[in-house]
Design a protein around this motif. Structure first.
Motif, PDB file in Angstrom:
ATOM      1  N   ASP A  93       0.964  -1.172  -0.244  1.00  0.00           N
ATOM      2  CA  ASP A  93       0.074   0.080   0.203  1.00  0.00           C
ATOM      3  C   ASP A  93       0.981   1.045  -0.257  1.00  0.00           C
ATOM      4  OD1 ASP A  93      -1.922   1.891   0.265  1.00  0.00           O
ATOM      5  OD2 ASP A  93      -2.541   1.106   2.147  1.00  0.00           O
ATOM      6  N   PRO A  94       1.503   1.624  -1.293  1.00  0.00           N
ATOM      7  CA  PRO A  94       2.016   3.044  -1.052  1.00  0.00           C
ATOM      8  C   PRO A  94       1.437   4.389  -0.403  1.00  0.00           C
ATOM      9  CG  PRO A  94       1.773   1.848  -3.607  1.00  0.00           C
ATOM     10  CD  PRO A  94       0.911   0.940  -2.215  1.00  0.00           C
ATOM     11  N   ASP A  95       0.366   4.006  -0.470  1.00  0.00           N
ATOM     12  CA  ASP A  95      -0.187   5.242   0.472  1.00  0.00           C
ATOM     13  C   ASP A  95      -0.156   5.575   1.474  1.00  0.00           C
ATOM     14  OD1 ASP A  95      -1.279   6.833  -2.027  1.00  0.00           O
ATOM     15  OD2 ASP A  95      -2.560   5.425  -2.068  1.00  0.00           O
ATOM     16  N   ASN A  96       0.124   4.292   2.305  1.00  0.00           N
ATOM     17  CA  ASN A  96      -0.544   4.073   3.853  1.00  0.00           C
ATOM     18  C   ASN A  96       1.244   4.910   4.506  1.00  0.00           C
ATOM     19  OD1 ASN A  96       0.316   3.312   6.189  1.00  0.00           O
ATOM     20  ND2 ASN A  96       0.629   1.519   6.360  1.00  0.00           N
ATOM     21  N   GLY A  97       0.554   5.324   5.338  1.00  0.00           N
ATOM     22  CA  GLY A  97       1.328   7.372   5.795  1.00  0.00           C
ATOM     23  C   GLY A  97       1.890   6.618   7.238  1.00  0.00           C
TER      24      GLY A  97
END
Length: 238
Positions: free
Chosen positions: A167-171
């Protein structure tokens, strides 16, 4: 989006590599603490038996999902020549026979898990859990680390692997485990706890439950808050 089990299997392969290669793919070595060779791996499928942990909307218990992921990790680590020590391979609690109430069983279970980890000096613990929260909008895997040498570096490495491959958008960032989590605060080993996703999020729940059922089929045939956004934490002090 790739399945969490598949991503953790990739992680298992990377953990077997020494020295570790950085997740940016450029061949840079990660910090010395993360790449230091250690003893055996210990895989802990959180909860078990009467203690099912968090429960999804369709009634699937966290303990079964944790076990499915843990067993897959065992397979891939063994394939890499690093067969781990498994704290459980069945849907059971690890409490002493004399434990009576559920509270006593959970307390005994945690003490026995802690003792098993402590008995393997120099081992690396990977504890598998799922998260849940009253609001369904939160998602994303998060890694917590024990207050022991090398744990933070391993957690940060693991968090980045999960972000890039799942999940590249997982901050979310790797964080030190709260002091209320008994197991992770009563061991001397390098240790991380991976909250693979939120059972309270419908999309993540569907993926996690699908993985759990897929793993079952294969066997038959052969917390805290940050800026209003909950961070993952092991429920009930585990």
């Amino acid at each position: 989006m790739k399945h969490v089990i598949s991503v953790l299997c990739v992680l298992a392969v990377l953990l077997c590599m020494a020295p570790f290669v950085s997740p940016n793919g450029e061949g840079e070595a990660v910090s010395a603490a993360a790449r230091t060779e250690t003893g055996p791996f210990i895989v802990d499928a959180g909860h078990g038996g009467e203690d099912g942990g968090a429960v999804s909307a369709d009634g699937t218990q966290e303990s079964g999902i944790n076990l499915a992921i843990a067993l897959r990790l065992e397979d891939i680590l063994a394939f890499c020549g690093a067969a781990p020590v498994m704290l459980r391979r069945e849907d059971i609690s690890l409490h002493d026979p004399e434990a009576g109430s559920l509270k006593e069983k959970k307390s005994s279970d945690l003490r026995n898990r802690t003792r098993a980890v402590q008995d393997l000096s120099g081992a690396t613990l990977i504890s598998v859990h799922q998260n849940s929260y009253p609001e369904s909008r939160y998602d994303g895997a998060q890694v917590f680390y024990a207050p022991t040498e090398g744990s933070q570096a391993l957690a940060e490495y693991t968090q980045e692997i999960l972000r890039q491959t799942l999940d590249p958008d997982n901050g979310r960032q790797a964080k030190q485990i709260p002091d209320t989590v008994y197991l992770m605060n009563h061991i001397d080993n390098r240790a991380i706890l991976v909250e693979c996703g939120f059972l309270s999020n419908p999309e993540e729940e569907a993926r996690l439950v699908e993985e759990h059922r897929s793993a079952q089929g294969g066997a038959e045939t052969g917390g805290a808050e940050k800026d209003g956004d909950p961070e993952a934490s092991a429920p009930d002090g585990e």
